[in-house]
Design an enzyme around this catalytic site. Structure first.
Site, short mmCIF file in Angstrom:
data_model
loop_
_atom_site.label_atom_id
_atom_site.label_comp_id
_atom_site.label_asym_id
_atom_site.label_seq_id
_atom_site.Cartn_x
_atom_site.Cartn_y
_atom_site.Cartn_z
N ALA A 15 0.84 -1.21 0.00
CA ALA A 15 0.00 0.00 0.00
C ALA A 15 0.87 1.25 0.00
O ALA A 15 0.66 2.17 -0.81
CB ALA A 15 -0.94 0.00 1.21
N ALA A 45 3.24 -12.72 1.42
CA ALA A 45 2.04 -13.18 0.72
C ALA A 45 2.41 -14.33 -0.21
O ALA A 45 3.42 -14.29 -0.91
CB ALA A 45 1.42 -12.03 -0.07
N ASP A 220 -0.14 -0.99 14.72
CA ASP A 220 0.24 0.39 15.07
C ASP A 220 -0.69 1.43 14.43
O ASP A 220 -1.07 2.42 15.08
CB ASP A 220 1.68 0.69 14.64
CG ASP A 220 2.70 -0.25 15.27
OD1 ASP A 220 2.31 -1.05 16.14
OD2 ASP A 220 3.88 -0.17 14.91
N ARG A 293 -13.06 -18.77 3.59
CA ARG A 293 -12.22 -19.06 4.75
C ARG A 293 -12.93 -19.19 6.07
O ARG A 293 -12.56 -19.98 6.92
CB ARG A 293 -11.22 -17.93 4.91
CG ARG A 293 -10.01 -18.23 4.17
CD ARG A 293 -9.03 -17.16 4.34
NE ARG A 293 -8.22 -17.25 3.15
CZ ARG A 293 -7.37 -16.36 2.76
NH1 ARG A 293 -7.20 -15.28 3.49
NH2 ARG A 293 -6.67 -16.54 1.70
N ARG A 389 -13.10 -11.43 4.13
CA ARG A 389 -12.38 -11.12 2.89
C ARG A 389 -12.26 -12.34 1.98
O ARG A 389 -11.91 -13.44 2.43
CB ARG A 389 -10.97 -10.61 3.22
CG ARG A 389 -10.10 -10.40 2.01
CD ARG A 389 -8.76 -9.84 2.41
NE ARG A 389 -7.97 -10.77 3.16
CZ ARG A 389 -7.00 -11.53 2.63
NH1 ARG A 389 -6.72 -11.47 1.35
NH2 ARG A 389 -6.32 -12.34 3.40
N SER A 394 -6.79 -8.81 -0.98
CA SER A 394 -6.18 -7.79 -0.13
C SER A 394 -5.10 -7.00 -0.87
O SER A 394 -5.07 -5.76 -0.81
CB SER A 394 -5.60 -8.48 1.10
OG SER A 394 -4.63 -7.70 1.68
N LEU A 395 -4.24 -7.71 -1.58
CA LEU A 395 -3.19 -7.01 -2.34
C LEU A 395 -3.83 -6.13 -3.40
O LEU A 395 -3.40 -5.01 -3.65
CB LEU A 395 -2.24 -8.03 -2.97
CG LEU A 395 -1.46 -8.92 -1.98
CD1 LEU A 395 -0.69 -10.01 -2.73
CD2 LEU A 395 -0.49 -8.10 -1.14
P1 FAD Z 1 2.17 -4.47 5.05
O1 FAD Z 1 2.60 -5.13 3.83
O2 FAD Z 1 2.12 -5.27 6.29
O3 FAD Z 1 3.15 -3.23 5.30
C1 FAD Z 1 3.06 -2.48 6.49
C2 FAD Z 1 4.31 -1.64 6.61
O4 FAD Z 1 4.15 -0.72 7.67
C3 FAD Z 1 5.55 -2.43 6.94
O5 FAD Z 1 6.60 -1.87 6.20
C4 FAD Z 1 5.75 -2.17 8.42
O6 FAD Z 1 7.07 -2.30 8.87
C5 FAD Z 1 5.29 -0.74 8.50
N1 FAD Z 1 4.87 -0.27 9.82
C6 FAD Z 1 3.97 -0.83 10.66
N2 FAD Z 1 3.85 -0.07 11.76
C7 FAD Z 1 4.67 0.99 11.60
C8 FAD Z 1 4.98 2.12 12.39
N3 FAD Z 1 4.45 2.33 13.59
N4 FAD Z 1 5.88 3.02 11.92
C9 FAD Z 1 6.48 2.84 10.70
N5 FAD Z 1 6.23 1.78 9.93
C10 FAD Z 1 5.32 0.87 10.36
N6 FAD Z 1 -3.23 -11.14 0.59
C11 FAD Z 1 -3.51 -11.38 -0.72
O7 FAD Z 1 -4.26 -10.60 -1.34
N7 FAD Z 1 -2.96 -12.45 -1.35
C12 FAD Z 1 -2.12 -13.32 -0.72
O8 FAD Z 1 -1.63 -14.25 -1.32
C13 FAD Z 1 -1.84 -13.10 0.65
N8 FAD Z 1 -1.03 -13.96 1.33
C14 FAD Z 1 -0.70 -13.66 2.62
C15 FAD Z 1 0.19 -14.50 3.30
C16 FAD Z 1 0.61 -14.18 4.58
C17 FAD Z 1 1.57 -15.08 5.30
C18 FAD Z 1 0.11 -13.02 5.20
C19 FAD Z 1 0.55 -12.66 6.59
C20 FAD Z 1 -0.80 -12.21 4.55
C21 FAD Z 1 -1.21 -12.52 3.26
N9 FAD Z 1 -2.10 -11.71 2.57
C22 FAD Z 1 -2.40 -11.95 1.26
C23 FAD Z 1 -2.56 -10.44 3.14
C24 FAD Z 1 -1.68 -9.32 2.56
O9 FAD Z 1 -0.36 -9.78 2.42
C25 FAD Z 1 -1.67 -8.09 3.40
O10 FAD Z 1 -2.96 -7.74 3.79
C26 FAD Z 1 -1.05 -6.93 2.64
O11 FAD Z 1 0.24 -7.29 2.24
C27 FAD Z 1 -1.03 -5.69 3.49
O12 FAD Z 1 -0.28 -4.71 2.83
P2 FAD Z 1 -0.03 -3.34 3.56
O13 FAD Z 1 0.83 -2.54 2.67
O14 FAD Z 1 -1.29 -2.79 4.03
O15 FAD Z 1 0.78 -3.75 4.89
C1 SIN Z 2 -2.92 -17.68 0.92
O1 SIN Z 2 -2.00 -17.82 0.12
O2 SIN Z 2 -3.62 -18.59 1.34
C2 SIN Z 2 -3.20 -16.32 1.43
C3 SIN Z 2 -4.08 -15.64 0.49
C4 SIN Z 2 -4.75 -14.47 1.15
O3 SIN Z 2 -4.57 -14.21 2.34
O4 SIN Z 2 -5.49 -13.79 0.45
#
Ligand code: FAD
Ligand code: SIN
Length: 543
Positions: A15, A45, A220, A293, A389, A394-395
């Site tokens: 994001a 992910a 956070d 899920r 979801r 999510s991505l």
């Molecule tokens: P994040 O990618 O978590 O990034 C958050 C950032 O904020 C990080 O850099 C962190 O260090 C920083 N941060 C946090 N707090 C602070 C602070 N106080 N100060 C400064 N920096 C801070 N979704 C899908 O759509 N497809 C998938 O295949 C999928 N697989 C997944 C597999 C796993 C194991 C997990 C855990 C999740 C998966 N998800 C998937 C969900 C998806 O990955 C996440 O919802 C998505 O990546 C969130 O992106 P984001 O940018 O919001 O947060």
């Molecule tokens: C997974 O690979 O099962 C995670 C996919 C997701 O969280 O959307």
């Protein structure tokens, strides 16, 4: 030190990075991130990104699948927006060098996951997030007006309530002008003053004892936004992924992250089995292993409660070894490290906290209830996910809402609605003692994680939720005292955020008096469309 910039981005996951690239077209951007730049949920992910890219698919099918998983609470406009923008976002990722898996004929290999009526998940084998994160970071490194600061931990947002008297006028509309950020390496707090701020801090899985989320996911952004008075919604809808790897040391409470066995494994044909080898998903849903899920996680939970066992099995052995190794190389090698050969052995799995469907409320342009504060990614509640979801949405949501947030920022900066006031003070450190008692911090963190796991998990009840809230109250007071006295550290900052998040989830769950999507309570077993076909809002007005 005081930094003045057009735009502050908090977080360097999908994001934050997608937003920064778009915003750099018209503004100077600072990204602060609390660990190294790639450490994020995004980086882990596995499954991929859902998007309509095949001839047998169309936007309506993806929209309907998303809305059906969301159990009545999706905002249809938000769903439509991400679905329609999906193909362009995938194209954009490919253009910046993301290497998605392809078929022999050169077309994208589209996988299937739970709740999807078509194969539409674009992926990079089973390391999709890492591939995307690195492509975005490479792109960012080429852009001169983006400055990325690692090991910079955002503490609190700067709003009206921070302004010095006589500049402090509390109008009904709140504004955000940046954040106080703790520079971990130099142990100082910087004041980042910005015209627009994007909250993109990711999830909160670390509030639970068992989670697929890495250590950064301490909620956070949810906590910062709530403290600043932002409108929050649907915090009760925490998604449990049905299949995280079970390990005997599960009950070893120092373990922080469970390894995910991607839903794509079930999409590839894997079956869930009980310890005696029998299948059970047909008893719960016609779609069996590929039901959404919430249904699969609850089915596993129910079977475990009935049998008293600690895990169920996932069986991929009907596929050939070469198919498995080439489609899931990461899962194969991680399991091999634990002496599980997934080409021959069943994989022991259990549900684990995975994703926050609720968060900081935004409109379709990512604007929160606080003027000039935007939110995107897992921290936001855009209305896309509703009560549950759909896999791999999510991505996609993060990409689309980050783009639209940047477009809206540009409009606001151009229209000068982002004027920065006088009287923003620098951070004042009033702490007196250094936190030698780290054991107290880690003990409180563990307590919070246990409370949520035991009382605010897959199956809830009023009694359990009230118990959670009573425990949280006591821990909140202890943490408040500790925080007020201690020198800043990542540990104390995360602890302060975790207790806020624990409160938000538990309280929100208690407010919703029905079972819907991810929120299942023994006191109200049915969905109640008459009274509860609406988000659960929470807002801190005591500031
Ligand atoms: P994040 O990618 O978590 O990034 C958050 C950032 O904020 C990080 O850099 C962190 O260090 C920083 N941060 C946090 N707090 C602070 C602070 N106080 N100060 C400064 N920096 C801070 N979704 C899908 O759509 N497809 C998938 O295949 C999928 N697989 C997944 C597999 C796993 C194991 C997990 C855990 C999740 C998966 N998800 C998937 C969900 C998806 O990955 C996440 O919802 C998505 O990546 C969130 O992106 P984001 O940018 O919001 O947060
Ligand atoms: C997974 O690979 O099962 C995670 C996919 C997701 O969280 O959307």
């Amino acid at each position: 030190m005081i930094y003045k910039t057009d735009i502050l981005v908090i977080g360097s996951g999908i994001a934050g990075l997608r937003f920064a690239i778009e915003a750099s077209k018209f503004a100077e951007v600072f990204i602060v991130t609390k660990k190294n730049k790639a450490e994020s949920n995004t980086n882990y992910a596995q499954g991929g990104i859902a998007s309509v890219l095949s001839k047998d698919d169309n936007f309506d099918l993806h929209i309907n699948d998303t809305i059906s998983a969301g159990a009545g609470l999706c905002n249809h406009e938000a769903v439509e927006l991400i679905v329609r923008e999906g193909p362009a976002e995938i194209k954009n990722l490919i253009e910046i060098g993301t290497d998605f898996s392809k078929r022999l004929n050169g077309s994208l290999d589209l996988a299937k996951e739970g709740g999807h009526s078509r194969s539409r998940i674009v992926h990079s084998k089973d390391l999709t997030g890492k591939e995307i994160e690195h492509a975005l970071l490479r792109k960012i490194s080429e852009i001169n007006n983006i400055h990325l600061l690692e090991n910079h931990f955002a503490i609190d947002l700067i709003t009206e309530h921070n302004l010095l008297s006589p500049y402090r006028t509390l109008s009904s509309k709140r504004h955000c002008w940046g954040a106080y950020v703790y520079d971990i390496k130099n142990s100082v707090v910087h004041t980042f003053i910005s015209k627009c701020t994007l909250l993109s801090t990711g999830g909160l899985g670390q509030a639970y004892l068992h989670t697929t989320n890495p250590g950064i996911a301490t909620g956070d952004g949810f906590s910062m936004a709530f403290r600043a008075g932002a409108l929050m919604a649907n915090m009760e809808f925490v998604q449990f992924h049905p299949t995280s790897l079970y390990e005997e040391k599960m009950n070893n409470k120092s373990r922080t992250t469970a390894f995910l066995i991607s839903e794509a494994v079930r999409g590839f044909g894997a079956k869930l089995r009980l310890k005696d080898g029998s299948e059970f998903m047909h008893k719960y849903d016609d779609r069996k292993e590929l039901a959404p899920r919430d249904i699969v996680a609850r089915a596993i939970d129910n079977e475990l409660k009935k049998s008293g066992e600690e895990f169920v099995y996932l069986d991929l052995t009907t596929k050939t070894a070469s198919e498995i190794k080439s489609r899931f190389p990461h899962i194969y090698s991680k399991c091999m490290e634990k002496n599980i050969d997934i080409t021959k052995d069943y994989i022991p799995v259990v549900p684990a906290a995975h994703y926050a469907c609720g968060g900081v409320v935004t409109d379709l342009s990512g604007q929160t209830s606080i003027q000039n504060l935007f939110a995107s990614g897992e921290v936001s509640m855009t209305g896309v996910h509703g009560a549950n979801r759909l896999a791999s949405n999510s991505l996609l949501e993060a990409l689309v809402f980050s783009k639209y947030s940047a477009i809206q920022c540009e409009k606001q900066i151009k229209n000068s609605v982002t004027k920065i006031p006088e009287g923003i003070p620098e951070w004042v450190d009033t702490s007196t003692i250094s936190t030698e008692e780290r054991v107290l911090i880690s003990q409180s963190r563990r307590e919070i994680r246990e409370i949520l796991w035991e009382y605010v998990g897959i199956v809830r009840s009023n009694e359990r939720l009230n118990r959670a809230l009573r425990r949280c109250d006591i821990i909140y007071e202890e943490i408040k005292n500790m925080y007020n006295m201690s020198k800043l550290s990542e540990e104390i900052l995360e602890l302060r955020n975790l207790i806020d998040v624990a409160y938000l989830i538990s309280k929100s769950a208690l407010i919703r008096k029905e079972s819907r999507g991810l929120h299942y309570t023994l006191d109200y077993l049915e969905k109640d469309d008459k009274n509860w076909l609406k988000p659960t809002y929470m807002q801190n007005l005591n500031i």
